[in-house]
Design a protein around this motif. Sequence first.
Motif, PDB file in Angstrom:
ATOM      1  N   ILE A   1       0.848  -1.193   0.000  1.00  9.42           N
ATOM      2  CA  ILE A   1       0.000   0.000   0.000  1.00  9.42           C
ATOM      3  C   ILE A   1       0.880   1.238   0.000  1.00  9.42           C
ATOM      4  N   ALA A   2       0.557   2.159  -0.889  1.00 10.92           N
ATOM      5  CA  ALA A   2       1.231   3.448  -0.978  1.00 10.92           C
ATOM      6  C   ALA A   2       0.158   4.490  -1.264  1.00 10.92           C
ATOM      7  N   PRO A   3       0.481   5.768  -1.146  1.00 13.69           N
ATOM      8  CA  PRO A   3      -0.531   6.794  -1.438  1.00 13.69           C
ATOM      9  C   PRO A   3      -1.129   6.633  -2.832  1.00 13.69           C
ATOM     10  N   PHE A   4      -2.431   6.415  -2.885  1.00  9.74           N
ATOM     11  CA  PHE A   4      -3.187   6.267  -4.127  1.00  9.74           C
ATOM     12  C   PHE A   4      -2.723   5.074  -4.965  1.00  9.74           C
ATOM     13  N   HIS A   5      -2.101   4.105  -4.330  1.00  3.65           N
ATOM     14  CA  HIS A   5      -1.607   2.946  -5.073  1.00  3.65           C
ATOM     15  C   HIS A   5      -1.724   1.689  -4.216  1.00  3.65           C
TER      16      HIS A   5
ATOM     17  N   VAL B   1      13.595 -16.384 -19.413  1.00  2.76           N
ATOM     18  CA  VAL B   1      13.693 -15.334 -18.397  1.00  2.76           C
ATOM     19  C   VAL B   1      12.888 -15.771 -17.180  1.00  2.76           C
ATOM     20  N   ARG B   2      13.463 -15.612 -16.023  1.00 10.02           N
ATOM     21  CA  ARG B   2      12.793 -16.066 -14.800  1.00 10.02           C
ATOM     22  C   ARG B   2      11.498 -15.288 -14.565  1.00 10.02           C
ATOM     23  N   PHE B   3      10.432 -16.036 -14.327  1.00  4.03           N
ATOM     24  CA  PHE B   3       9.106 -15.460 -14.086  1.00  4.03           C
ATOM     25  C   PHE B   3       8.814 -15.549 -12.592  1.00  4.03           C
ATOM     26  N   ASN B   4       8.751 -14.397 -11.927  1.00  2.00           N
ATOM     27  CA  ASN B   4       8.566 -14.375 -10.472  1.00  2.00           C
ATOM     28  C   ASN B   4       7.106 -14.383 -10.044  1.00  2.00           C
ATOM     29  N   GLY B   5       6.237 -13.815 -10.860  1.00  2.00           N
ATOM     30  CA  GLY B   5       4.840 -13.778 -10.457  1.00  2.00           C
ATOM     31  C   GLY B   5       4.009 -12.826 -11.292  1.00  2.00           C
ATOM     32  N   PHE B   6       2.722 -12.882 -11.028  1.00  2.00           N
ATOM     33  CA  PHE B   6       1.730 -12.054 -11.720  1.00  2.00           C
ATOM     34  C   PHE B   6       0.970 -11.244 -10.678  1.00  2.00           C
ATOM     35  N   GLY B   7       0.535 -10.061 -11.057  1.00  2.00           N
ATOM     36  CA  GLY B   7      -0.191  -9.247 -10.095  1.00  2.00           C
ATOM     37  C   GLY B   7      -1.079  -8.215 -10.752  1.00  2.00           C
ATOM     38  N   MET B   8      -1.848  -7.546  -9.915  1.00  2.00           N
ATOM     39  CA  MET B   8      -2.722  -6.467 -10.362  1.00  2.00           C
ATOM     40  C   MET B   8      -2.569  -5.285  -9.415  1.00  2.00           C
ATOM     41  N   PHE B   9      -2.967  -4.123  -9.892  1.00  2.00           N
ATOM     42  CA  PHE B   9      -2.842  -2.922  -9.077  1.00  2.00           C
ATOM     43  C   PHE B   9      -3.983  -1.968  -9.401  1.00  2.00           C
ATOM     44  N   ILE B  10      -4.137  -0.993  -8.543  1.00  2.00           N
ATOM     45  CA  ILE B  10      -5.057   0.106  -8.813  1.00  2.00           C
ATOM     46  C   ILE B  10      -4.362   1.395  -8.408  1.00  2.00           C
ATOM     47  N   PHE B  11      -4.287   2.316  -9.344  1.00  2.00           N
ATOM     48  CA  PHE B  11      -3.660   3.616  -9.107  1.00  2.00           C
ATOM     49  C   PHE B  11      -4.742   4.682  -9.191  1.00  2.00           C
ATOM     50  N   VAL B  12      -5.082   5.256  -8.067  1.00  2.00           N
ATOM     51  CA  VAL B  12      -6.202   6.193  -7.925  1.00  2.00           C
ATOM     52  C   VAL B  12      -7.487   5.452  -8.306  1.00  2.00           C
ATOM     53  N   VAL B  13      -7.897   5.499  -9.570  1.00  2.00           N
ATOM     54  CA  VAL B  13      -9.063   4.730 -10.024  1.00  2.00           C
ATOM     55  C   VAL B  13      -8.701   3.838 -11.213  1.00  2.00           C
ATOM     56  N   TYR B  14      -7.460   3.916 -11.646  1.00  3.07           N
ATOM     57  CA  TYR B  14      -7.035   3.180 -12.839  1.00  3.07           C
ATOM     58  C   TYR B  14      -6.558   1.782 -12.464  1.00  3.07           C
ATOM     59  N   PRO B  15      -7.215   0.723 -12.969  1.00  2.00           N
ATOM     60  CA  PRO B  15      -6.783  -0.646 -12.679  1.00  2.00           C
ATOM     61  C   PRO B  15      -5.785  -1.129 -13.728  1.00  2.00           C
TER      62      PRO B  15
END
Length: 221
Positions: free
Chosen positions: A45-49, A181-195
């Motif tokens: 968790i970070a500001p708006f992220h 290439v080494r694949f560490n993982g997959f993820g998702m995020f939301i920045f303000v309102v942008y997914p």
Amino acid sequence: MIPISVVVVVLGGWSVLYLADTILKSFNSLKNSYENWLALHGLSIAPFHLRWQTSFFNRVFYKFTERSFKEIFQKFSVGMVFGVIAMFGSMILLAKTLMQTLAQMMEEAPSVQSDHVLQVVSSSSRIFTSRSILLSLKHTQVVVPGINLPVSQLAYFFLAILISGVIHEIGHGVAAIREQVRFNGFGMFIFVVYPGAFVDLLTTHLQLISPVQQLRIFCAG
């Protein structure tokens, strides 16, 4: 325009989340357990992220790549060529959008200023020599949520962005595995309102492979 209530809800929600995160980290009795819980669930968790990452789907990525190895190589090679060609097309599209914006600005300006701007544009460009050509570009519009996209459609808009982002990043991940290439993982995020979505790759491996292999990975999305 975006309603004030929507802005208040978004800013208020992020403020509450960040405040709760700060408070939990400020107590010594809760800090370690809270940070361990975040790390266990791949959250940050970070500001708006807000970001989430997992290695749960790594086997799926590797198995899919192994089963479709030859087909993937051919498709990614074609995608690499298409990506390079599309890069030049995107530059033309950006230039077209810029000219559209200039045309709209001239439409809204007084007639005297409009004629003056038109003369400047015409003298500095040999391609566009008349206002009619400039105004013909107004058919292309950049979608701006809350401006030319109704607020009622925002949920569908961001859902479409998220789905396309996930598919896009899956392409990067599969291409990276194919290029060793080494694949560490997959993820998702939301920045303000942008997914959005992302894949975590080992940067060292990316730097060791050839430029052509890197281009296959970057264009795979």
